[in-house]
Scaffold this motif. Structure first.
Motif, short mmCIF file in Angstrom:
data_model
loop_
_atom_site.label_atom_id
_atom_site.label_comp_id
_atom_site.label_asym_id
_atom_site.label_seq_id
_atom_site.Cartn_x
_atom_site.Cartn_y
_atom_site.Cartn_z
N THR A 1 0.84 -1.20 0.00
CA THR A 1 0.00 0.00 0.00
C THR A 1 0.87 1.25 0.00
N ARG A 2 1.92 1.23 0.82
CA ARG A 2 2.84 2.37 0.85
C ARG A 2 3.55 2.55 -0.49
N ILE A 3 3.89 1.45 -1.12
CA ILE A 3 4.54 1.53 -2.43
C ILE A 3 3.62 2.19 -3.45
N SER A 4 2.34 1.84 -3.40
CA SER A 4 1.39 2.42 -4.35
C SER A 4 1.18 3.91 -4.09
N GLU A 5 1.43 4.35 -2.86
CA GLU A 5 1.23 5.75 -2.51
C GLU A 5 2.41 6.64 -2.90
N ILE A 6 3.50 6.03 -3.36
CA ILE A 6 4.68 6.81 -3.75
C ILE A 6 4.35 7.76 -4.89
N SER A 7 3.41 7.36 -5.75
CA SER A 7 3.03 8.22 -6.88
C SER A 7 2.44 9.54 -6.41
N GLU A 8 1.99 9.60 -5.16
CA GLU A 8 1.40 10.82 -4.62
C GLU A 8 2.41 11.66 -3.84
N GLU A 9 3.64 11.17 -3.73
CA GLU A 9 4.67 11.93 -3.03
C GLU A 9 5.29 12.97 -3.96
N SER A 10 5.54 14.14 -3.45
CA SER A 10 6.12 15.22 -4.26
C SER A 10 7.64 15.14 -4.21
N ILE A 11 8.18 14.13 -4.86
CA ILE A 11 9.63 13.88 -4.81
C ILE A 11 10.30 14.12 -6.16
N PHE A 12 9.54 14.53 -7.16
CA PHE A 12 10.09 14.77 -8.49
C PHE A 12 10.12 16.27 -8.74
N GLU A 13 11.21 16.90 -8.27
CA GLU A 13 11.34 18.36 -8.35
C GLU A 13 10.12 19.01 -7.70
N SER A 14 9.77 18.52 -6.52
CA SER A 14 8.63 19.02 -5.73
C SER A 14 7.29 18.79 -6.42
N LYS A 15 7.26 17.86 -7.35
CA LYS A 15 6.01 17.51 -8.04
C LYS A 15 5.71 16.04 -7.82
N LYS A 16 4.43 15.69 -7.96
CA LYS A 16 4.05 14.29 -7.96
C LYS A 16 4.45 13.67 -9.29
N LEU A 17 4.56 12.35 -9.30
CA LEU A 17 5.01 11.65 -10.50
C LEU A 17 4.15 12.01 -11.71
N ARG A 18 2.84 11.98 -11.55
CA ARG A 18 1.94 12.25 -12.67
C ARG A 18 2.13 13.67 -13.20
N ASP A 19 2.22 14.64 -12.28
CA ASP A 19 2.38 16.04 -12.69
C ASP A 19 3.73 16.26 -13.37
N PHE A 20 4.77 15.64 -12.82
CA PHE A 20 6.10 15.77 -13.41
C PHE A 20 6.13 15.17 -14.81
N TYR A 21 5.51 13.99 -14.95
CA TYR A 21 5.50 13.30 -16.24
C TYR A 21 4.75 14.13 -17.29
N ILE A 22 3.57 14.64 -16.92
CA ILE A 22 2.79 15.45 -17.85
C ILE A 22 3.56 16.69 -18.26
N ASN A 23 4.24 17.30 -17.30
CA ASN A 23 5.02 18.51 -17.57
C ASN A 23 6.14 18.23 -18.56
N GLU A 24 6.84 17.11 -18.36
CA GLU A 24 7.96 16.78 -19.24
C GLU A 24 7.47 16.35 -20.62
N ILE A 25 6.34 15.63 -20.67
CA ILE A 25 5.78 15.25 -21.97
C ILE A 25 5.37 16.49 -22.75
N GLY A 26 4.84 17.49 -22.03
CA GLY A 26 4.49 18.75 -22.68
C GLY A 26 5.70 19.42 -23.28
N LYS A 27 6.83 19.34 -22.57
CA LYS A 27 8.06 19.92 -23.09
C LYS A 27 8.52 19.19 -24.35
#
Length: 257
Positions: A161-187
């Motif tokens: 359960t904790r592993i699944s919650e990592i996607s909600e941690e703001s550890i990617f340049e202070s962003k969550k994984l999903r937000d960071f990924y979308i931002n980089e894909i946009g770039k």
């Protein structure tokens, strides 16, 4: 820069997943090993591979389990979390018992030795080494909890359960994984569009340069092609006339003129 960002994201994700997985227990009764491998160089995204070879190696359970005393306050629930001690060496902790002597005082018994504590705060829980015991409500006097090693690694899915919650941690340049990924894909998309526009602009410059060159040299490819077609048609007409004249001459010879 985009490749560097992708490598950084992959390294951060793999490291965090491996850290969390190491805090759990597999059904084989061993602490979780690394889930992912990053290879031997810095091309993390390219070298990112699954390190586990069997589902039995997945450390889905917490490495410890907690059981409430039979006479505890009704509906009092306690859970365990890990990661309180950065120097934890991967050794599963021994069993211990927590006994509350009042709502703000408790004792911890481990290895036959009992230590008393005061100033309990439900918001802080109880930290013992790398383990934190969390309570959903304030305990009462005489409430007890027994923490033991989860050697079977079953009956508990807290670590997965904790592993699944990592996607909600703001550890990617202070962003969550999903937000960071979308931002980089946009770039990447923007970079692709800019590259396409640049290629079209370069083609336009090239075409204009060729047109200017043709004007300066006095050569127009379209006109030259048209002239070539006209010359070809004239040649074919002349050849046809000569062939006709030859045929007439041959006929005259046959009739003796």
């Amino acid at each position: 820069p985009l490749v560097s960002k992708l490598n950084s994201m992959t390294q951060t994700l793999a490291t965090r997943l491996n850290e969390q997985h190491a805090q759990g227990m597999s059904s084989l009764g061993v602490v979780g090993a690394n889930m992912f491998s990053l290879g031997s160089d810095t091309n993390y995204a390219e070298n990112f591979t699954l390190a586990l070879t069997s589902s039995d190696q997945i450390a889905a359970a917490g490495r410890l389990k907690i059981a409430p005393g039979a006479s505890n306050s009704e509906n009092l629930r306690a859970t365990l979390s890990y990661g309180e001690n950065t120097s934890w060496g991967g050794t599963v902790e021994g069993s211990f018992t927590i006994t509350f002597t009042s709502p703000t005082a408790y004792s911890v018994t481990t290895g036959g030795v009992t230590t008393n504590y005061t100033g309990f705060d439900i918001n802080n829980g109880i930290v013992i080494g790398d383990v934190k015991v969390n309570f959903d409500r304030a305990p009462a006097a005489s409430d007890t909890f027994v923490v033991t090693s989860n050697t079977s690694g079953i009956g508990d899915n807290s670590n997965i359960t904790r592993i699944s919650e990592i996607s909600e941690e703001s550890i990617f340049e202070s962003k969550k994984l999903r937000d960071f990924y979308i931002n980089e894909i946009g770039k990447v998309s923007s970079f692709n569009n800019l590259s396409k526009m640049s290629a079209e602009a370069k083609q336009a410059v090239y075409d204009n340069a060729m047109t200017a060159k043709d004007k300066i040299s006095g050569v127009n490819l379209d006109e030259e092609a048209a002239d070539l077609i006209r010359l070809q048609q004239a040649y074919m007409a002349t050849a046809k006339a000569m062939q006709t004249a030859s045929d007439i001459f041959q006929q005259l010879l046959r009739i003796g003129i």
